[in-house]
Design an enzyme around this catalytic site. Structure first.
Site: not given
Ligand code: PEP
Length: 259
Positions: A12, A14, A103, A105, A175, A221
């Site tokens: 992803n 972003k 997501h 966010e 997540e 992460s």
């Molecule tokens: C994500 O954007 O879905 C995500 C898991 O980001 P990160 O790996 O940076 O935590």
């Protein structure tokens, strides 16, 4: 427990990578997988911002790169007066295979509700693509013992009333919000426990066969150091990777990782 099935590792990107940078990143990924191919049984999707999808599509299709195209969101309506939005049909025309829906966010910053997310899943499925349905709890919800209920509600909100065939084809990404972009990864046990919970919710909604066929990713992460152990967990069928997917070497190391 899952069926034996293809693991899906998704990047992803972003709101990163303009179309010049996106081309560079996909070429770096291509160079790495040319040297050592993606292991058997693994699928990789990349999710650039909308403005870079066409560029990445051209690179992938021209050079027959082993990546599936993904998007980060779509609008639920087919077309019309929705300034600034992009429809599922527009993505399908670009040969997008996977679309992220819900997501955290977007849920947090743009107020997307479970009802909005369900409509997006409807639109994604109607255009022959697969949703990557994101679910997960905040730290406060986890501490309060409310994580399981929150995640079950998000899963059923988007997937209740759908056939076993449809549910068997979806991807759910667990997540935990406290792990996204924070450097905190859930423990393998916590990831496994929630992914098993999600599978049991899928089974309740659409039957054991559908639940075994659906794929459940962990995201939050993920790094090359944590990926192998997460992928070895019996109910983790893939990874949704944010930050580390912007670094070609790290992302390919995650794609290749084993316990
Ligand atoms: C994500 O954007 O879905 C995500 C898991 O980001 P990160 O790996 O940076 O935590």
């Amino acid at each position: 427990m899952r069926d034996a099935r293809t693991v899906l590792v998704s990047g992803n990107w972003k709101m990163n990578e303009n179309h010049f940078e996106a081309l560079k990143l996909v070429q770096e990924l291509a160079a790495l997988v040319r040297v050592a191919p993606i292991p058997e049984g693994r699928e990789v999707s990349v999710h650039p911002p909308f403005t870079s999808i066409r560029t990445v599509q051209t690179a992938v299709e021209t050079d027959h790169l082993p990546f599936l195209l993904g998007a980060q969101n779509c609008h639920h309506e087919e077309r019309g007066a929705f300034t600034g939005e992009v429809s599922a049909e527009m993505l399908a025309k670009l040969n997008v295979a996977y679309v992220i829906a819900g997501h955290s966010e977007r849920r947090a910053h743009l107020g997307e509700s479970d009802v909005d997310v369900r409509r997006k899943v409807d639109a994604i499925l109607a255009h022959g693509m697969r949703p990557i349905l994101c679910v997960g709890e905040t730290l406060e919800e986890r501490v309060a013992g409310a994580a399981v209920e929150k995640v079950r509600t998000q899963v059923s909100g988007a997937l209740s009333g759908r056939s076993g065939e449809v549910v068997g084809g979806v991807v759910v990404a667990y997540e935990p919000i406290w792990a996204i972009g924070t450097g905190e990864t859930a423990s393998v046990q916590d990831a496994q426990d929630m992914c098993a919970t999600i599978r049991s919710e899928l089974s309740r909604l659409a039957g054991a066969g559908a639940a075994a066929a659906a794929r459940i990713q962990y995201g939050g992460s993920v790094t090359p150091d944590s990926a192998g152990a997460l992928l070895a967990a019996p109910d983790v069928d893939g990874l949704l990777v944010g930050g580390a997917s912007l670094d070609a070497e790290k992302f390919v190391a995650i794609v290749r990782s084993t316990a």
